[in-house]
Design a protein around this motif. Structure first.
Motif, PDB file in Angstrom:
ATOM      1  N   PHE A 215       0.734  -1.209  -0.085  1.00  0.00           N
ATOM      2  CA  PHE A 215       0.315   0.244  -0.374  1.00  0.00           C
ATOM      3  C   PHE A 215       0.396   1.927  -0.176  1.00  0.00           C
ATOM      4  O   PHE A 215       0.327   2.745   0.219  1.00  0.00           O
ATOM      5  CB  PHE A 215      -1.078  -0.114   1.018  1.00  0.00           C
ATOM      6  CG  PHE A 215      -1.610  -0.949   1.094  1.00  0.00           C
ATOM      7  CD1 PHE A 215      -2.869  -0.781   0.662  1.00  0.00           C
ATOM      8  CD2 PHE A 215      -1.292  -2.542   1.845  1.00  0.00           C
ATOM      9  CE1 PHE A 215      -4.225  -2.522   0.584  1.00  0.00           C
ATOM     10  CE2 PHE A 215      -2.393  -3.038   1.948  1.00  0.00           C
ATOM     11  CZ  PHE A 215      -3.632  -3.445   1.358  1.00  0.00           C
TER      12      PHE A 215
ATOM     13  N   THR B 286      -1.556   3.726  -1.996  1.00  0.00           N
ATOM     14  CA  THR B 286      -2.734   3.434  -1.129  1.00  0.00           C
ATOM     15  C   THR B 286      -3.913   2.896  -1.669  1.00  0.00           C
ATOM     16  O   THR B 286      -4.744   1.780  -2.310  1.00  0.00           O
ATOM     17  CB  THR B 286      -2.840   3.942   0.322  1.00  0.00           C
ATOM     18  OG1 THR B 286      -2.018   3.789   1.212  1.00  0.00           O
ATOM     19  CG2 THR B 286      -4.463   2.977   1.423  1.00  0.00           C
ATOM     20  N   GLU B 287      -4.849   3.387  -2.083  1.00  0.00           N
ATOM     21  CA  GLU B 287      -5.418   4.231  -3.350  1.00  0.00           C
ATOM     22  C   GLU B 287      -5.715   3.341  -4.357  1.00  0.00           C
ATOM     23  O   GLU B 287      -6.952   2.286  -5.079  1.00  0.00           O
ATOM     24  CB  GLU B 287      -6.056   5.169  -3.862  1.00  0.00           C
ATOM     25  CG  GLU B 287      -6.562   6.665  -2.627  1.00  0.00           C
ATOM     26  CD  GLU B 287      -7.672   6.015  -1.978  1.00  0.00           C
ATOM     27  OE1 GLU B 287      -8.605   6.041  -2.225  1.00  0.00           O
ATOM     28  OE2 GLU B 287      -7.924   6.349  -1.149  1.00  0.00           O
TER      29      GLU B 287
ATOM     30  N   SER C 217      -4.173  -0.133  -5.113  1.00  0.00           N
ATOM     31  CA  SER C 217      -3.767  -0.858  -4.366  1.00  0.00           C
ATOM     32  C   SER C 217      -5.041  -1.473  -4.189  1.00  0.00           C
ATOM     33  O   SER C 217      -5.685  -2.248  -3.972  1.00  0.00           O
ATOM     34  CB  SER C 217      -3.083  -0.902  -3.426  1.00  0.00           C
ATOM     35  OG  SER C 217      -1.625  -0.811  -2.985  1.00  0.00           O
ATOM     36  N   PHE C 218      -6.107  -0.285  -3.524  1.00  0.00           N
ATOM     37  CA  PHE C 218      -7.339  -1.174  -3.154  1.00  0.00           C
ATOM     38  C   PHE C 218      -8.417  -1.048  -4.352  1.00  0.00           C
ATOM     39  O   PHE C 218      -9.152  -1.535  -4.342  1.00  0.00           O
ATOM     40  CB  PHE C 218      -7.988   0.038  -2.167  1.00  0.00           C
ATOM     41  CG  PHE C 218      -8.260  -0.200  -0.837  1.00  0.00           C
ATOM     42  CD1 PHE C 218      -8.536  -1.302   0.532  1.00  0.00           C
ATOM     43  CD2 PHE C 218      -7.028   0.569   0.295  1.00  0.00           C
ATOM     44  CE1 PHE C 218      -7.897  -1.975   1.542  1.00  0.00           C
ATOM     45  CE2 PHE C 218      -6.710  -0.069   2.048  1.00  0.00           C
ATOM     46  CZ  PHE C 218      -7.290  -0.957   1.838  1.00  0.00           C
TER      47      PHE C 218
ATOM     48  N   ILE D 122      -7.852  -4.093  -5.640  1.00  0.00           N
ATOM     49  CA  ILE D 122      -8.316  -5.066  -4.862  1.00  0.00           C
ATOM     50  C   ILE D 122      -9.972  -5.046  -4.824  1.00  0.00           C
ATOM     51  O   ILE D 122     -10.932  -6.781  -4.982  1.00  0.00           O
ATOM     52  CB  ILE D 122      -8.386  -5.118  -3.332  1.00  0.00           C
ATOM     53  CG1 ILE D 122      -6.621  -4.996  -2.858  1.00  0.00           C
ATOM     54  CG2 ILE D 122      -9.116  -6.138  -2.172  1.00  0.00           C
ATOM     55  CD1 ILE D 122      -5.976  -4.557  -1.287  1.00  0.00           C
ATOM     56  N   GLN D 123     -10.290  -3.596  -5.247  1.00  0.00           N
ATOM     57  CA  GLN D 123     -11.563  -4.570  -5.297  1.00  0.00           C
ATOM     58  C   GLN D 123     -11.635  -5.184  -7.120  1.00  0.00           C
ATOM     59  O   GLN D 123     -13.188  -5.924  -6.941  1.00  0.00           O
ATOM     60  CB  GLN D 123     -12.461  -2.958  -5.621  1.00  0.00           C
ATOM     61  CG  GLN D 123     -13.722  -2.586  -6.115  1.00  0.00           C
ATOM     62  CD  GLN D 123     -14.468  -3.858  -4.947  1.00  0.00           C
ATOM     63  OE1 GLN D 123     -14.595  -3.000  -3.713  1.00  0.00           O
ATOM     64  NE2 GLN D 123     -15.295  -4.640  -4.990  1.00  0.00           N
TER      65      GLN D 123
ATOM     66  N   ILE E 224      -5.077   0.254   7.278  1.00  0.00           N
ATOM     67  CA  ILE E 224      -5.264  -0.676   5.801  1.00  0.00           C
ATOM     68  C   ILE E 224      -6.437  -1.717   6.085  1.00  0.00           C
ATOM     69  O   ILE E 224      -7.258  -2.603   5.089  1.00  0.00           O
ATOM     70  CB  ILE E 224      -3.497  -1.083   5.559  1.00  0.00           C
ATOM     71  CG1 ILE E 224      -3.277   0.285   4.865  1.00  0.00           C
ATOM     72  CG2 ILE E 224      -3.786  -2.601   4.375  1.00  0.00           C
ATOM     73  CD1 ILE E 224      -3.964   0.371   3.464  1.00  0.00           C
ATOM     74  N   LYS E 225      -6.363  -2.537   7.062  1.00  0.00           N
ATOM     75  CA  LYS E 225      -7.027  -3.989   8.211  1.00  0.00           C
ATOM     76  C   LYS E 225      -8.519  -3.169   8.171  1.00  0.00           C
ATOM     77  O   LYS E 225      -9.127  -3.666   7.524  1.00  0.00           O
ATOM     78  CB  LYS E 225      -6.376  -4.511   9.388  1.00  0.00           C
ATOM     79  CG  LYS E 225      -5.337  -4.491   9.187  1.00  0.00           C
ATOM     80  CD  LYS E 225      -4.466  -5.495   9.905  1.00  0.00           C
ATOM     81  CE  LYS E 225      -2.959  -6.380   9.867  1.00  0.00           C
ATOM     82  NZ  LYS E 225      -2.788  -6.069  11.588  1.00  0.00           N
TER      83      LYS E 225
ATOM     84  N   ARG F 119     -10.315  -0.770   6.777  1.00  0.00           N
ATOM     85  CA  ARG F 119     -10.576  -0.803   5.243  1.00  0.00           C
ATOM     86  C   ARG F 119     -10.657  -1.766   5.017  1.00  0.00           C
ATOM     87  O   ARG F 119     -12.007  -2.253   3.694  1.00  0.00           O
ATOM     88  CB  ARG F 119     -10.022   0.086   4.391  1.00  0.00           C
ATOM     89  CG  ARG F 119     -10.170   0.749   2.791  1.00  0.00           C
ATOM     90  CD  ARG F 119      -9.870   1.593   2.186  1.00  0.00           C
ATOM     91  NE  ARG F 119     -10.254   2.264   1.096  1.00  0.00           N
ATOM     92  CZ  ARG F 119      -9.766   3.118   0.367  1.00  0.00           C
ATOM     93  NH1 ARG F 119      -8.413   4.063   0.848  1.00  0.00           N
ATOM     94  NH2 ARG F 119     -10.264   3.469  -1.146  1.00  0.00           N
ATOM     95  N   LEU F 120     -10.127  -2.480   4.915  1.00  0.00           N
ATOM     96  CA  LEU F 120      -9.939  -4.065   4.188  1.00  0.00           C
ATOM     97  C   LEU F 120     -11.170  -4.709   4.525  1.00  0.00           C
ATOM     98  O   LEU F 120     -11.370  -5.577   3.770  1.00  0.00           O
ATOM     99  CB  LEU F 120      -9.251  -5.200   3.638  1.00  0.00           C
ATOM    100  CG  LEU F 120      -8.747  -6.288   2.816  1.00  0.00           C
ATOM    101  CD1 LEU F 120      -8.400  -5.514   1.791  1.00  0.00           C
ATOM    102  CD2 LEU F 120      -7.044  -6.901   3.572  1.00  0.00           C
TER     103      LEU F 120
ATOM    104  N   LEU G 167     -14.697  -4.796   2.032  1.00  0.00           N
ATOM    105  CA  LEU G 167     -14.965  -5.023   1.418  1.00  0.00           C
ATOM    106  C   LEU G 167     -14.344  -6.528   1.174  1.00  0.00           C
ATOM    107  O   LEU G 167     -15.004  -6.767   0.420  1.00  0.00           O
ATOM    108  CB  LEU G 167     -13.741  -4.661   0.240  1.00  0.00           C
ATOM    109  CG  LEU G 167     -13.119  -3.209   0.017  1.00  0.00           C
ATOM    110  CD1 LEU G 167     -11.999  -2.833  -0.347  1.00  0.00           C
ATOM    111  CD2 LEU G 167     -14.112  -2.422  -0.599  1.00  0.00           C
TER     112      LEU G 167
END
Length: 361
Positions: free
Chosen positions: A132, A232-233, A235-236, A239-240, A275-276, A278-279, A282
């Motif tokens: 991230f 970070t954005e 990476s997320f 992931i999405q 991070i956790k 927010r993860l 999802l």
């Protein structure tokens, strides 16, 4: 000497020099690029892989050459070199470890697999803090980390120029000499046919024989770090998209947070908590990080970020229930959006206790 003759001689010498440079680089093949991309139908196993091998290229190419051989993939950084995916009975797994693997790159490779007709049943993605915070663009100029042409990397022609039209450095020449003389075989990327890297075996023997950790790591000062918001954005977003792909193509997708040695995460703990949190909004994930019976024991590591084969077996046992490893209850907590607050509260308490006892706060 007339101009035409001088030009002919000059161009001939330049041509011979270029051929010599290309020939030397092709022969040394320090990053295993010739083997991976320019070896025709030559089998990629068995081989003596150099220690600088680009696994981004090799692993992707190997699967694309054998689209029906695997249906499940374990993605992550070099930390999952030690993941013996052959022990997982729920699929035909390949270990897709590569140096500094990032979610954006995992996504690109999975898309390439799907486009090339690879039928995917399971995907496991290991996440580390730097996933991230590390710009994927950095890898575009790093010879060990350039991506496969079918997964967003340069064309094969451009890759040929990048790797073979350049002056080989002393590290590459030294590595080639060691391979030819069979020196330091432990430095090579000896792998099994499911991507398990065996180069840590000699350290396993050393640790067992001495009964002592192989490394020493201390936190000198508590300096909370933050991650770059734009990375970070990115990476997320990847992931999405992975989550969306798993739903569209009906494959099982599992995320976990890697079990680094607990002290390496001290200064990143607060950033990781975010991070956790927010993860968990999802997807569910397994959290092997923090302060637990495994991560606080240096005997479980080769150095602060690379855990041992026995820890990898514990990860497999926790996620898939496979293998014979003994796993303590505090290692590998399944986190959901309903349990994330309590989970982070407990990890915050562990951090506060450590900082207090170590007189760092």
């Amino acid at each position: 000497m007339n101009y035409r003759k001088w030009l002919t001689i000059t161009l001939t010498l330049i041509g011979l020099l270029c051929l010599a440079v290309v020939g030397i680089n092709l022969h040394i093949d320090h990053y295993a690029v010739r083997l991976a991309l320019f070896s025709g139908d030559k089998p990629l196993y068995p081989a003596s892989y150099p220690d600088g091998m680009n696994q981004h290229l090799f692993n992707t190419e190997y699967v694309l050459r054998h689209p029906d051989q695997f249906d499940s993939f374990f993605f992550g950084t070099s930390r999952i070199w030690v993941m013996d995916v052959g022990k997982i009975p729920q699929g035909r797994f390949y270990n897709m470890s590569y140096s500094e693997g990032l979610p954006v790159q995992h996504l690109a490779i999975i898309k390439a697999f799907l486009e090339k007709g690879v039928k995917i049943k399971n995907v496991v993605v290991g996440l580390d803090g730097f996933c991230f915070d590390k710009p994927p663009a950095d890898h575009e100029t790093q010879l060990m980390r350039i991506m496969h042409p079918d997964a967003g990397g340069p064309s094969r022609l451009k890759i040929f120029g990048i790797y073979f039209f350049r002056k080989p450095d002393l590290v590459e020449l030294k590595g080639w000499r060691e391979r030819k003389r069979n020196l330091k075989p432990e430095r090579r990327f000896t792998m099994d046919r499911q991507g398990l890297v065996l180069r840590w075996r000699h350290l396993d023997r050393f640790i067992e024989e001495t009964g002592k950790p192989y490394f020493d790591y201390k936190v000198e000062k508590y300096e909370p770090q933050t991650y770059k918001q734009n990375i970070t954005e990115l990476s997320f977003a990847a992931i999405q998209e992975l989550i969306d792909l798993s739903r569209k193509h009906h494959f099982r997708l599992i995320f976990y947070i890697s079990p680094s040695y607990y002290l390496i995460d001290v200064n990143e703990s607060e950033a990781l908590f975010k991070i956790k949190k927010r993860l968990a909004q999802l997807t569910d994930f397994y959290d092997f990080s923090g302060m637990n019976s495994v991560t606080t024991d240096p005997m479980n590591y080769y150095e602060e970020v690379h855990f041992r084969y026995r820890v990898a077996d514990m990860v497999i046992k926790r996620i898939f229930g496979a293998g014979t490893a003994d796993v303590s209850d505090d290692f590998g907590v399944l986190v959901t959006k309903e349990t994330i607050d309590q989970h982070l509260a407990e990890q915050q308490q562990d951090l506060d206790r450590y900082l207090r006892d170590a007189h760092l706060k």
